[in-house]
Design a protein around this motif. Structure first.
Motif, mmCIF file in Angstrom:
data_model
loop_
_atom_site.group_PDB
_atom_site.id
_atom_site.type_symbol
_atom_site.label_atom_id
_atom_site.label_comp_id
_atom_site.label_asym_id
_atom_site.label_seq_id
_atom_site.Cartn_x
_atom_site.Cartn_y
_atom_site.Cartn_z
ATOM 1 N N PHE A 55 0.825 -1.196 0.000
ATOM 2 C CA PHE A 55 0.000 0.000 0.000
ATOM 3 C C PHE A 55 0.861 1.248 0.000
ATOM 4 O O PHE A 55 1.948 1.265 0.564
ATOM 5 C CB PHE A 55 -0.927 0.003 1.225
ATOM 6 C CG PHE A 55 -1.893 -1.150 1.191
ATOM 7 C CD1 PHE A 55 -3.117 -1.016 0.569
ATOM 8 C CD2 PHE A 55 -1.556 -2.374 1.742
ATOM 9 C CE1 PHE A 55 -3.999 -2.086 0.500
ATOM 10 C CE2 PHE A 55 -2.425 -3.453 1.683
ATOM 11 C CZ PHE A 55 -3.651 -3.302 1.057
ATOM 12 N N GLY A 56 0.342 2.292 -0.619
ATOM 13 C CA GLY A 56 0.973 3.596 -0.614
ATOM 14 C C GLY A 56 0.292 4.478 0.410
ATOM 15 O O GLY A 56 -0.318 4.000 1.368
ATOM 16 N N SER A 57 0.356 5.790 0.192
ATOM 17 C CA SER A 57 -0.198 6.729 1.173
ATOM 18 C C SER A 57 -1.693 6.990 0.980
ATOM 19 O O SER A 57 -2.285 7.753 1.726
ATOM 20 C CB SER A 57 0.585 8.037 1.143
ATOM 21 O OG SER A 57 0.604 8.559 -0.169
ATOM 22 N N ASP A 58 -2.331 6.328 -0.003
ATOM 23 C CA ASP A 58 -3.781 6.431 -0.190
ATOM 24 C C ASP A 58 -4.428 5.113 0.219
ATOM 25 O O ASP A 58 -3.880 4.038 -0.023
ATOM 26 C CB ASP A 58 -4.130 6.700 -1.665
ATOM 27 C CG ASP A 58 -3.667 8.079 -2.121
ATOM 28 O OD1 ASP A 58 -3.689 9.019 -1.303
ATOM 29 O OD2 ASP A 58 -3.272 8.196 -3.298
ATOM 30 N N PHE A 59 -5.617 5.207 0.846
ATOM 31 C CA PHE A 59 -6.329 4.002 1.254
ATOM 32 C C PHE A 59 -6.689 3.151 0.041
ATOM 33 O O PHE A 59 -7.080 3.668 -1.002
ATOM 34 C CB PHE A 59 -7.613 4.341 2.016
ATOM 35 C CG PHE A 59 -7.387 4.645 3.468
ATOM 36 C CD1 PHE A 59 -7.091 3.624 4.368
ATOM 37 C CD2 PHE A 59 -7.476 5.936 3.939
ATOM 38 C CE1 PHE A 59 -6.881 3.899 5.710
ATOM 39 C CE2 PHE A 59 -7.277 6.224 5.277
ATOM 40 C CZ PHE A 59 -6.975 5.200 6.165
ATOM 41 N N ALA A 60 -6.557 1.817 0.203
ATOM 42 C CA ALA A 60 -6.961 0.847 -0.815
ATOM 43 C C ALA A 60 -7.523 -0.381 -0.096
ATOM 44 O O ALA A 60 -7.180 -0.659 1.058
ATOM 45 C CB ALA A 60 -5.784 0.471 -1.702
ATOM 46 N N LEU A 61 -8.373 -1.116 -0.778
ATOM 47 C CA LEU A 61 -9.007 -2.304 -0.213
ATOM 48 C C LEU A 61 -7.960 -3.373 0.094
ATOM 49 O O LEU A 61 -7.138 -3.711 -0.754
ATOM 50 C CB LEU A 61 -10.029 -2.853 -1.218
ATOM 51 C CG LEU A 61 -10.758 -4.130 -0.816
ATOM 52 C CD1 LEU A 61 -11.652 -3.896 0.398
ATOM 53 C CD2 LEU A 61 -11.591 -4.641 -1.984
ATOM 54 N N ILE A 62 -8.002 -3.900 1.337
ATOM 55 C CA ILE A 62 -7.125 -5.011 1.705
ATOM 56 C C ILE A 62 -7.931 -6.287 1.910
ATOM 57 O O ILE A 62 -7.468 -7.373 1.610
ATOM 58 C CB ILE A 62 -6.264 -4.687 2.954
ATOM 59 C CG1 ILE A 62 -5.239 -5.793 3.222
ATOM 60 C CG2 ILE A 62 -7.118 -4.429 4.175
ATOM 61 C CD1 ILE A 62 -4.213 -5.456 4.304
ATOM 62 N N ASP A 63 -9.183 -6.182 2.414
ATOM 63 C CA ASP A 63 -9.968 -7.382 2.717
ATOM 64 C C ASP A 63 -11.464 -7.111 2.599
ATOM 65 O O ASP A 63 -11.970 -6.161 3.181
ATOM 66 C CB ASP A 63 -9.637 -7.857 4.138
ATOM 67 C CG ASP A 63 -10.108 -9.272 4.435
ATOM 68 O OD1 ASP A 63 -10.446 -10.014 3.487
ATOM 69 O OD2 ASP A 63 -10.128 -9.647 5.624
ATOM 70 N N THR A 64 -12.148 -7.956 1.828
ATOM 71 C CA THR A 64 -13.613 -7.942 1.800
ATOM 72 C C THR A 64 -14.064 -8.965 2.824
ATOM 73 O O THR A 64 -13.836 -10.165 2.671
ATOM 74 C CB THR A 64 -14.145 -8.305 0.397
ATOM 75 O OG1 THR A 64 -13.645 -7.339 -0.532
ATOM 76 C CG2 THR A 64 -15.660 -8.291 0.376
ATOM 77 N N VAL A 65 -14.670 -8.482 3.898
ATOM 78 C CA VAL A 65 -15.000 -9.307 5.052
ATOM 79 C C VAL A 65 -16.238 -10.165 4.795
ATOM 80 O O VAL A 65 -16.271 -11.344 5.106
ATOM 81 C CB VAL A 65 -15.223 -8.411 6.285
ATOM 82 C CG1 VAL A 65 -15.714 -9.213 7.464
ATOM 83 C CG2 VAL A 65 -13.956 -7.653 6.617
ATOM 84 N N GLY A 66 -17.283 -9.561 4.252
ATOM 85 C CA GLY A 66 -18.528 -10.283 4.036
ATOM 86 C C GLY A 66 -19.664 -9.313 3.810
ATOM 87 O O GLY A 66 -19.466 -8.103 3.693
ATOM 88 N N SER A 67 -20.867 -9.855 3.786
ATOM 89 C CA SER A 67 -22.041 -9.061 3.485
ATOM 90 C C SER A 67 -23.030 -9.097 4.644
ATOM 91 O O SER A 67 -23.121 -10.101 5.359
ATOM 92 C CB SER A 67 -22.714 -9.612 2.218
ATOM 93 O OG SER A 67 -23.837 -8.836 1.876
#
Length: 175
Positions: A55-67
């Protein structure tokens, strides 16, 4: 017309009332308490897998937990995360999101300092998401590194060495 004297005590029950036909203006102050209102039971989502990325200094998706399927149009969605994280090279900031959006007040963030590749940090965060419509919503964790512009370093949710599943409790709260 039908007046209240025409209706016996206990004669009108929930099935007799059309959905959406009773409004706030029909209820007197103090006649309904929070204990009178029911919400769906909390749902516990567990994620056994390790999620990582650079990851860089901008937020990005790391984990899709569920629905989670929200039922009440007026409730606030609450998401609680308990688990572990790691920042093996640069300090990482993890953030709870629903449908890709952070909580409006900035809640639900966890800072994990760089403590080495074999370290694990216990994390706990809570975020409230008001204004979501009824229906399915996706619970996610996003990440970014802290204050290192121009570089990309790993952030890890649920390091394998800890062996602890990530637990997310999602529930609707009465407003």
């Amino acid at each position: 017309g039908v007046s209240s004297s025409d209706i016996g005590t206990g004669a009108v029950r929930s099935p007799d009332i059309q959905t959406g036909s009773v409004e706030s203006s029909d209820i007197g102050t103090g006649e309904v308490t929070p204990q009178d209102v029911t919400m769906p039971d909390p749902v516990q989502l567990k994620d056994q897998s390790v999620a990582s990325g650079k990851f860089g200094s901008d937020f990005a998706l790391i984990d899709t937990v569920g629905s989670y399927t929200k039922q009440d149009p007026t409730s606030i969605l609450s998401v609680d995360w308990t688990g572990t994280a790691n920042a093996p090279a640069s300090s990482c900031i993890f953030q709870l999101r629903v449908d890709g959006q952070p909580a409006p007040d900035g809640a639900g963030q966890v800072y994990v300092t760089n403590v080495g590749p074999e370290s694990t940090t216990s994390v706990a965060a809570t975020a409230l998401f008001p204004g979501l419509p009824p229906g399915p919503h996706t619970v996610e964790v996003w990440a970014r590194i802290n204050n290192n512009p121009g570089i990309s370093d790993p952030c890890v949710v649920g390091p394998a060495q800890a062996g602890i599943p990530q637990t997310y409790v999602v529930e609707e709260l009465v407003v």
